[in-house]
Write a protein that holds these residues in place. Structure first.
Motif, short mmCIF file in Angstrom:
data_model
loop_
_atom_site.label_atom_id
_atom_site.label_comp_id
_atom_site.label_asym_id
_atom_site.label_seq_id
_atom_site.Cartn_x
_atom_site.Cartn_y
_atom_site.Cartn_z
N ASP A 128 0.86 -1.18 0.00
CA ASP A 128 0.00 0.00 0.00
C ASP A 128 0.90 1.23 0.00
N THR A 129 0.88 1.99 -1.08
CA THR A 129 1.75 3.17 -1.17
C THR A 129 1.23 4.33 -0.33
N LEU A 130 -0.01 4.24 0.14
CA LEU A 130 -0.63 5.32 0.92
C LEU A 130 -0.66 6.63 0.14
N ASP A 131 -0.74 6.51 -1.18
CA ASP A 131 -0.75 7.72 -2.00
C ASP A 131 -2.00 8.57 -1.76
N TRP A 132 -3.07 7.93 -1.27
CA TRP A 132 -4.30 8.66 -1.00
C TRP A 132 -4.12 9.68 0.13
N GLU A 133 -3.07 9.52 0.94
CA GLU A 133 -2.78 10.49 1.99
C GLU A 133 -2.05 11.72 1.45
N LYS A 134 -1.65 11.66 0.19
CA LYS A 134 -0.89 12.74 -0.46
C LYS A 134 0.35 13.11 0.35
N PRO A 135 1.24 12.14 0.59
CA PRO A 135 2.43 12.40 1.41
C PRO A 135 3.57 13.04 0.64
N GLY A 136 3.39 13.25 -0.65
CA GLY A 136 4.46 13.77 -1.49
C GLY A 136 4.95 12.68 -2.44
N ALA A 137 5.33 13.06 -3.64
CA ALA A 137 5.75 12.10 -4.66
C ALA A 137 6.95 11.27 -4.20
N ALA A 138 7.87 11.89 -3.46
CA ALA A 138 9.08 11.17 -3.03
C ALA A 138 8.72 9.99 -2.11
N LYS A 139 7.78 10.20 -1.20
CA LYS A 139 7.39 9.12 -0.27
C LYS A 139 6.64 8.01 -1.00
N ILE A 140 5.81 8.39 -1.95
CA ILE A 140 5.10 7.38 -2.72
C ILE A 140 6.09 6.55 -3.53
N ALA A 199 4.85 -9.01 -6.58
CA ALA A 199 4.12 -8.14 -5.65
C ALA A 199 3.00 -7.38 -6.36
N ILE A 200 1.88 -7.25 -5.66
CA ILE A 200 0.75 -6.44 -6.12
C ILE A 200 0.83 -5.10 -5.40
N ILE A 201 0.94 -4.01 -6.16
CA ILE A 201 1.14 -2.68 -5.59
C ILE A 201 -0.11 -1.83 -5.77
N LEU A 202 -0.58 -1.23 -4.69
CA LEU A 202 -1.79 -0.41 -4.69
C LEU A 202 -1.47 1.07 -4.85
#
Length: 255
Positions: A194-206, A218-221
């Motif tokens: 889970d990249t947690l991109d829905w939290e909008k943590p910044g492109a670098a963290k995603i 691996a299945i990546i969300l």
């Protein structure tokens, strides 16, 4: 009464033998009850088969089991394959941007779409399919499925897009949710990363989440809908550049 010596000897032998038999008998401790057999969980998360294989091979190439017991699919030639998945679309702005990044890196992906968004933008689903990607059912309206009545649960799954794959919103699922999906011939597919991109943590963290979670099969969300996904688009481009250099390829799930 006095017995003759011969009979005395015979009687002694019988008594001695009885004593030995008694000594050899197990002690009278209660016998421990046998451990109950382990029953499989009813409607365990269904597998994600590739091709016609229904059971994993008995070798070192056996797919790793994820936390949710869903088998990570591997192809016959194995290798460093990743399964990129995107939820909550299609969306007019960001779905086309994701598709462009995927085309740039010769990557195929799977989009778990909402029925309401498909109804609003059917041409985007058609475009996504024509580009060689797969479409999965993410329900009609993204509700908490485990809190719904049976009738509403069935409605949410049945009115989602037609697919062989189903992904429950918020990862909220149970045996009943899985059984209902299976009744519509849809197998549940969750994720490993889970990249947690829905939290909008910044492109670098995603990007870091994608790179750290990358491993064969691996299945990546990620998300292409549900809000501003510009960070996801930027992170995806950067991550695929690095992962491709590491020898990874990207395939869609069999949905």
């Amino acid at each position: 009464m006095t017995l003759p010596p011969g009979k005395l000897f015979l009687l002694a032998a019988i008594l001695f033998g009885a004593a030995l038999a008694q000594a050899a008998r197990p002690t009278d401790h209660p016998v421990a009850a046998a451990a109950p057999s382990v029953r499989p969980t009813a409607h365990a998360p269904l597998t994600v088969p590739v091709g016609k294989r229904t059971t994993p091979p008995k070798s070192r190439k056996t797919p790793a089991t994820t936390r949710n017991n869903t088998r990570t699919p591997h192809t016959a030639d194995s290798g460093k394959v990743l399964y990129l998945t995107f939820d909550d679309g299609p969306q007019l702005v960001y779905t086309p941007q994701v598709l462009r990044v995927l085309a740039k890196h010769h990557a195929k992906a799977t989009f778990f779409v909402l029925g309401r968004e498909v109804a609003a933008h059917p041409e985007l689903v058609e475009t996504t399919r024509n580009l060689g990607h797969r479409i999965g059912n993410h329900t009609w309206d993204h509700p908490h499925l485990t809190k719904l009545s049976d009738a509403r649960l069935r409605q949410e799954i049945a009115t989602g897009v037609e697919s062989k794959c189903f992904r429950p919103p918020f990862r909220e699922t149970n045996a009943h949710v899985q059984a209902v999906a299976a009744s519509y011939h849809q197998r549940q597919v969750l994720w490993d990363v889970d990249t947690l991109d829905w939290e909008k943590p910044g492109a670098a963290k995603i990007e870091r989440a994608i790179l750290r979670g990358a491993r064969p099969g691996a299945i990546i969300l990620m998300h292409d809908g549900g809000g501003d996904r510009s960070e996801t688009v930027a992170a995806l481009d950067q991550a695929l550049t690095k992962l491709t250099a590491q020898g990874y390829s990207y395939r869609s799930l069999p949905c």
